[in-house]
Write a protein that holds these residues in place. Structure first.
Motif, mmCIF file in Angstrom:
data_model
loop_
_atom_site.group_PDB
_atom_site.id
_atom_site.type_symbol
_atom_site.label_atom_id
_atom_site.label_comp_id
_atom_site.label_asym_id
_atom_site.label_seq_id
_atom_site.Cartn_x
_atom_site.Cartn_y
_atom_site.Cartn_z
ATOM 1 N N HIS A 100 0.883 4.072 2.145
ATOM 2 C CA HIS A 100 1.452 4.751 3.484
ATOM 3 C C HIS A 100 2.909 4.730 3.386
ATOM 4 O O HIS A 100 3.645 3.889 2.604
ATOM 5 C CB HIS A 100 1.061 3.955 4.526
ATOM 6 C CG HIS A 100 -0.427 3.990 4.780
ATOM 7 N ND1 HIS A 100 -0.899 2.948 5.619
ATOM 8 C CD2 HIS A 100 -1.390 4.807 4.561
ATOM 9 C CE1 HIS A 100 -2.552 3.384 5.761
ATOM 10 N NE2 HIS A 100 -2.522 4.440 5.010
ATOM 11 N N HIS A 146 0.828 -1.251 -0.086
ATOM 12 C CA HIS A 146 -0.066 -0.010 -0.168
ATOM 13 C C HIS A 146 0.785 1.407 -0.020
ATOM 14 O O HIS A 146 2.227 1.179 -0.070
ATOM 15 C CB HIS A 146 -0.960 -0.105 1.293
ATOM 16 C CG HIS A 146 -0.332 -0.017 2.658
ATOM 17 N ND1 HIS A 146 0.313 -0.885 3.018
ATOM 18 C CD2 HIS A 146 -0.520 0.713 3.379
ATOM 19 C CE1 HIS A 146 0.761 -0.824 4.180
ATOM 20 N NE2 HIS A 146 0.106 0.478 4.500
ATOM 21 N N ASP A 192 0.513 -4.610 6.786
ATOM 22 C CA ASP A 192 -0.014 -3.992 7.699
ATOM 23 C C ASP A 192 -1.395 -4.516 8.370
ATOM 24 O O ASP A 192 -2.007 -4.149 9.195
ATOM 25 C CB ASP A 192 -0.305 -2.566 7.549
ATOM 26 C CG ASP A 192 0.810 -1.518 7.838
ATOM 27 O OD1 ASP A 192 2.001 -2.122 8.400
ATOM 28 O OD2 ASP A 192 1.005 -0.490 7.533
ATOM 29 N N HIS A 225 5.878 2.591 3.463
ATOM 30 C CA HIS A 225 5.880 1.467 2.872
ATOM 31 C C HIS A 225 6.249 1.564 1.337
ATOM 32 O O HIS A 225 7.039 0.638 0.663
ATOM 33 C CB HIS A 225 4.492 0.745 2.717
ATOM 34 C CG HIS A 225 4.147 0.201 3.966
ATOM 35 N ND1 HIS A 225 4.091 -1.225 4.210
ATOM 36 C CD2 HIS A 225 3.712 0.869 5.110
ATOM 37 C CE1 HIS A 225 3.550 -1.412 5.671
ATOM 38 N NE2 HIS A 225 3.448 -0.312 6.183
ATOM 39 N N HIS A 260 -7.456 -2.174 6.607
ATOM 40 C CA HIS A 260 -6.430 -1.102 7.101
ATOM 41 C C HIS A 260 -6.508 0.109 6.392
ATOM 42 O O HIS A 260 -5.988 1.355 6.566
ATOM 43 C CB HIS A 260 -4.929 -1.723 7.022
ATOM 44 C CG HIS A 260 -3.713 -0.993 7.391
ATOM 45 N ND1 HIS A 260 -3.435 -0.264 8.633
ATOM 46 C CD2 HIS A 260 -2.869 -0.513 6.588
ATOM 47 C CE1 HIS A 260 -2.530 0.343 8.520
ATOM 48 N NE2 HIS A 260 -1.829 0.481 7.185
HETATM 49 ZN ZN LIG Z 1 -0.116 1.204 6.545
#
Ligand SMILES: [Zn+2]
Length: 283
Positions: free
Chosen positions: A104, A102, A206, A107, A185
């Protein structure tokens, strides 16, 4: 197939934010905090060398964000992204596939760097960058809750490079690498499952940041849809237990991998081991 755990860095963030509604008296027994309530977390990626490909799963914070962000996350230790790959004898140009669970910034931030002139450039110039379409569309028009995590400087250069490939649905990316999609998430988080010598390794991303997040209601406060996360965890844990998967943790500072067992309280950790130990056992 060759597999390597790459510990890019470690960081510290508030234990409360990582365990949501779980009281500190409970979580600190399994995941200790320091006097400032900060816990240590790893930022681990997985490197897969197979059939002429070099696949990297996630790439950490990167180095281009401003100092404030790094100070706030108390970075320490780790091998670094490019430095860690160099220790494995891998040059950034050789990475063929960059799988992003993902977007974020812890990451995907390492996927775009600033070149000598300060212009954004792909860290892995020959790689295809994979993101789920639902995560991409969610991230480029971020909600107020996640906006700080979805940083335009990480996203736009990927799109402009022409190297971005959006994954429409769950299924195999390669015969030995399957992608699952979870929604709790953040929208469209991809959970990779790698087949290694007959054992499947679930890259816990996550959805299970650490072994401490295996109990169904032990979840981060960051979840956008905690009930969905619980459902998704339950499904994956059941499947992983039945098929004896190894779980590989991205954020657990103390534990790299584990197997699972059934207990009266639910599915829990059985054995803990490093990826190296697992590979040695499979040899
Ligand atoms: Zn995350």
């Amino acid at each position: 197939m060759e597999l390597f755990a790459l510990n890019i860095t470690n960081f510290k963030i508030d234990g409360g934010s990582m365990f949501g509604v779980v009281p500190k008296v409970l979580w600190q027994r399994v995941y200790p905090a320091d006097e400032n309530n900060l816990c240590s977390w790893a930022l681990r990626s997985l490197v897969i060398k197979h059939e002429g490909r070099i696949v990297l799963i996630d790439n950490g914070f990167g180095a281009k964000q401003d100092k404030k962000i790094f100070d706030f996350h108390h970075l320490f230790g780790g091998d670094g992204l490019e430095e860690g790959l160099a220790q494995l004898g891998i040059r950034p140009e050789e990475v063929t596939d960059m799988v992003l669970t993902h977007l974020h910034f812890d990451h995907c931030g390492g996927g775009v760097k600033l070149d000598n002139e300060g212009k954004p450039a792909l860290t892995f110039p020959n790689a295809t960058y994979y993101v789920s379409r639902s995560q991409w569309e969610w991230a480029i028009n971020p909600n107020i809750r996640e906006a700080d995590s979805f940083r335009p400087e990480n996203l736009h250069p990927m799109m402009e490079s022409g190297h971005l490939k959006l994954i429409e649905r769950e299924g195999p990316l390669f015969p030995w690498l399957e992608l699952r999609i979870c929604e709790g998430h953040t929208r469209g988080q991809m959970v990779p499952i790698i087949e290694y010598n007959g054992t499947k390794i679930l890259f816990a991303a996550d959805i299970f940041p650490a072994t401490a997040h295996i109990p169904l209601i032990w979840n981060m406060s960051y979840e956008i849809d905690p009930l969905k996360t619980i459902q998704e965890k339950e499904m994956l844990l059941r499947e992983a237990l039945q098929n004896r998967y190894l779980l590989f943790f991205q954020h657990d500072y103390m534990i790299e991998c584990c197997t699972l067992k059934e207990t009266p309280k639910g599915i829990r950790v059985d054995r803990t081991l490093s990826l190296k130990e697992f590979i040695a056992e499979k040899a």
